[in-house]
Design a protein around this motif. Structure first.
Motif, PDB file in Angstrom:
ATOM      1  N   GLY A 146       5.397  29.154 -28.378  1.00 27.33           N
ATOM      2  CA  GLY A 146       5.356  29.082 -29.843  1.00 27.33           C
ATOM      3  C   GLY A 146       4.205  29.872 -30.442  1.00 27.33           C
ATOM      4  O   GLY A 146       3.917  29.737 -31.642  1.00 27.33           O
ATOM      5  N   LYS A 147       3.567  30.734 -29.638  1.00 23.68           N
ATOM      6  CA  LYS A 147       2.384  31.466 -30.109  1.00 23.68           C
ATOM      7  C   LYS A 147       2.737  32.439 -31.237  1.00 23.68           C
ATOM      8  O   LYS A 147       2.100  32.437 -32.293  1.00 23.68           O
ATOM      9  N   SER A 148       3.751  33.274 -30.996  1.00 22.53           N
ATOM     10  CA  SER A 148       4.127  34.262 -32.024  1.00 22.53           C
ATOM     11  C   SER A 148       4.705  33.564 -33.250  1.00 22.53           C
ATOM     12  O   SER A 148       4.514  34.027 -34.387  1.00 22.53           O
ATOM     13  N   THR A 149       5.412  32.455 -33.018  1.00 15.47           N
ATOM     14  CA  THR A 149       5.961  31.679 -34.144  1.00 15.47           C
ATOM     15  C   THR A 149       4.824  31.235 -35.059  1.00 15.47           C
ATOM     16  O   THR A 149       4.919  31.336 -36.285  1.00 15.47           O
ATOM     17  N   LEU A 150       3.735  30.755 -34.432  1.00 21.25           N
ATOM     18  CA  LEU A 150       2.585  30.296 -35.223  1.00 21.25           C
ATOM     19  C   LEU A 150       2.003  31.448 -36.046  1.00 21.25           C
ATOM     20  O   LEU A 150       1.704  31.299 -37.235  1.00 21.25           O
ATOM     21  N   LEU A 151       1.892  32.618 -35.403  1.00 26.54           N
ATOM     22  CA  LEU A 151       1.316  33.775 -36.097  1.00 26.54           C
ATOM     23  C   LEU A 151       2.157  34.165 -37.327  1.00 26.54           C
ATOM     24  O   LEU A 151       1.616  34.463 -38.391  1.00 26.54           O
ATOM     25  N   ARG A 152       3.487  34.136 -37.167  1.00 26.78           N
ATOM     26  CA  ARG A 152       4.391  34.530 -38.262  1.00 26.78           C
ATOM     27  C   ARG A 152       4.323  33.556 -39.441  1.00 26.78           C
ATOM     28  O   ARG A 152       4.679  33.918 -40.562  1.00 26.78           O
TER      29      ARG A 152
END
Lengths: 226, 259
Positions: free
Chosen positions: A44-50
């Motif tokens: 979920g790392k990129s999801t958090l960034l977006r």
């Protein structure tokens, strides 16, 4: 700087279909710090960034920037304050100069040279064709393009993935300079050496849950990569 | 005496010999198209007879309102057909129908307002048909190009959004590309008209006994009106598709995976 400065995530949940990509994540990403988000693929790392520049919105919970819910801010203004450099560099015009001026049409030649220098590229690079650049050069131009807008917060999604040592080093150095100048960096990376070298705070995500949050020395996940 | 202008049903029946000739070629060459060719020929005949009969009724009894009603039906059908080209894009059929309607209504309205064509059902219906057909092709091509572009270019569009550009600016290069693709065939056929093809309207008029100079004047108007209808339909369709593709927070909406 107040305790409200920077991003505050409050019980943030993102769901896609039946899957919870982020599950009730709460964290503080302080201003003037580099916060690294680590964890296995699909955590979920990129999801958090977006979420931080509103390319996506959470299903529940809220995100505040300097104490104000980001959903209350003008989204275009937010995106100029919170720049994002994606994992895959995408160049958008024929020439490097065109890309650098995309978000800042009034960018002068002098400032353009400064930006190129910050990412380790010579001044003459502005006239290079974007189709002729290597992956590392393209990623550095993407970083310079994001910096041209003068964001307060820089979101870096796997910025050194697949790059040579020189390009990786330049990008890490530029991120460090941004923090030194009072800016904020949120870095997603699998490269734990990069994380240890630059992060002030580390968030560890696993299956959408925040399982650890603290100084790099306190995070066991980083020890695994030594 | 104007030659084919006096073509009777006997002549039409005799021309079936040509269908038989084409069917014989398809059969002899084992193209497996004989059945399809015969069905297509029969279908075209039945469709045209039905439309001809309907037009006869409209021209005789319904007058100009009936003619306009017929044009509206053509626009609705064309919108559905063009909208199918944008399958996967949200509200594609609505965008296409509105695009075809914009191109058709403005172009037909201008021709009527300028007195280029007379306000009679027997003029409005065939001219409207040509305009709607051109607008439909442009809207369909624009939608298909947008569909392909948006599915492939999400990272580029999001990279522009990340720089703080509004949705319209982030989408502009793709909209331009779709408009160019939709307009180029109309521009190309306008360039070569008369040189490598004698277009349908002019051919029909000459066959019907109208002198070539008059036929040419009609054809010039037809080409110009098709350019306008094409440009307007493609632009309106692309703009409406853009509205459906982005939400209030200037975000590209999720799209189904291409099949």
């Amino acid at each position: 700087m107040t305790t409200n400065s920077g991003f505050l995530l409050d019980q943030v949940t993102v769901t896609r279909g039946e899957t919870r990509l982020l599950d009730a994540v709460s964290a503080h990403l302080p201003v003037g710090h580099c916060t690294a988000v680590v964890g296995p693929s699909g955590a979920g790392k990129s999801t958090l960034l977006r979420l931080l520049n509103r390319l996506d919105d959470p299903g529940s919970g809220q995100i505040l920037l300097d104490g104000i819910p980001i959903s209350d801010l003008d989204v275009l203004d937010l995106r100029r304050r919170v720049g994002l450099v994606a994992q895959q560099p995408v160049l958008l015009t024929d020439r490097v100069a065109g890309d650098l001026r995309l978000g800042q049409p009034t960018l002068g030649d002098h400032r353009m040279c400064e930006l190129l220098e910050r990412v380790g590229l010579p001044a003459g690079f502005a006239q290079r064709r974007t189709s002729e650049l290597s992956g590392g050069e393209a990623q550095r131009v993407c970083l310079a393009r994001a910096l041209a807008v003068e964001p307060e917060v820089l979101l870096l999604d796997e910025p050194t993935s697949g790059l040579d040592g020189v390009s990786s080093g330049v990008i890490v150095e530029a991120a460090r300079d941004h923090v030194a100048a009072g800016g904020t960096v949120v870095l997603v990376s699998h490269d734990l050496a990069v994380v240890r070298g630059i992060a002030d705070t580390v968030l560890v995500l696993e299956h959408g849950h925040l399982i650890a949050h603290g100084h790099p020395d306190e995070i066991d996940y980083l020890e695994a990569g030594r | 005496m104007t030659g084919l202008a006096e073509l009777g049903w006997g002549g039409v029946a005799a021309s079936l010999v040509l269908v038989a000739l084409a069917a014989a070629v398809a059969c002899r060459q084992r193209l497996h198209l004989t059945r399809e060719l015969i069905i297509a020929s029969m279908r075209a005949g039945v469709q045209l007879i039905a439309v001809g009969a309907l037009l006869l009724v409209i021209f005789a009894h319904a007058g100009l309102p009936g003619g306009f009603a017929w044009v509206v039906i053509m626009i609705l059908v064309a919108g559905q057909v063009a909208g199918h080209r944008g399958t996967g894009l949200p509200r594609a059929r609505i965008a296409a129908t509105a695009g075809v309607a914009t191109g058709s209504v403005v172009t037909l309205g201008a021709l009527l307002a300028l007195g280029v064509i007379s306000a009679e059902a027997r003029v409005v219906v065939p001219v409207g048909g040509m305009i709607v057909s051109g607008a439909m092709q442009a809207a369909g091509v624009a939608l298909r190009r947008l569909c392909e572009d948006v599915q492939q270019a999400r990272p580029a569009i999001e990279a522009r959004l990340c720089l703080g550009l509004p949705a319209r600016e982030a989408f502009l290069p793709h909209q331009r590309s779709a408009l160019r693709t939709a307009l180029l065939p109309a521009i190309d056929s306008t360039k070569v008209v008369g040189l490598i093809s004698l277009p349908g309207a002019m051919t029909g008029l000459i066959l019907a006994g109208v002198d070539p100079l008059t036929a040419i004047r009609y054809q010039i108007v037809v080409m110009y009106m098709l350019l306008a209808a094409t440009a307007l339909a493609a632009l309106a369709t692309a703009r409406l598709a853009e509205h459906a593709l982005f939400d209030h927070a200037h975000r590209l909406v999720p799209l189904p995976e291409p099949t």
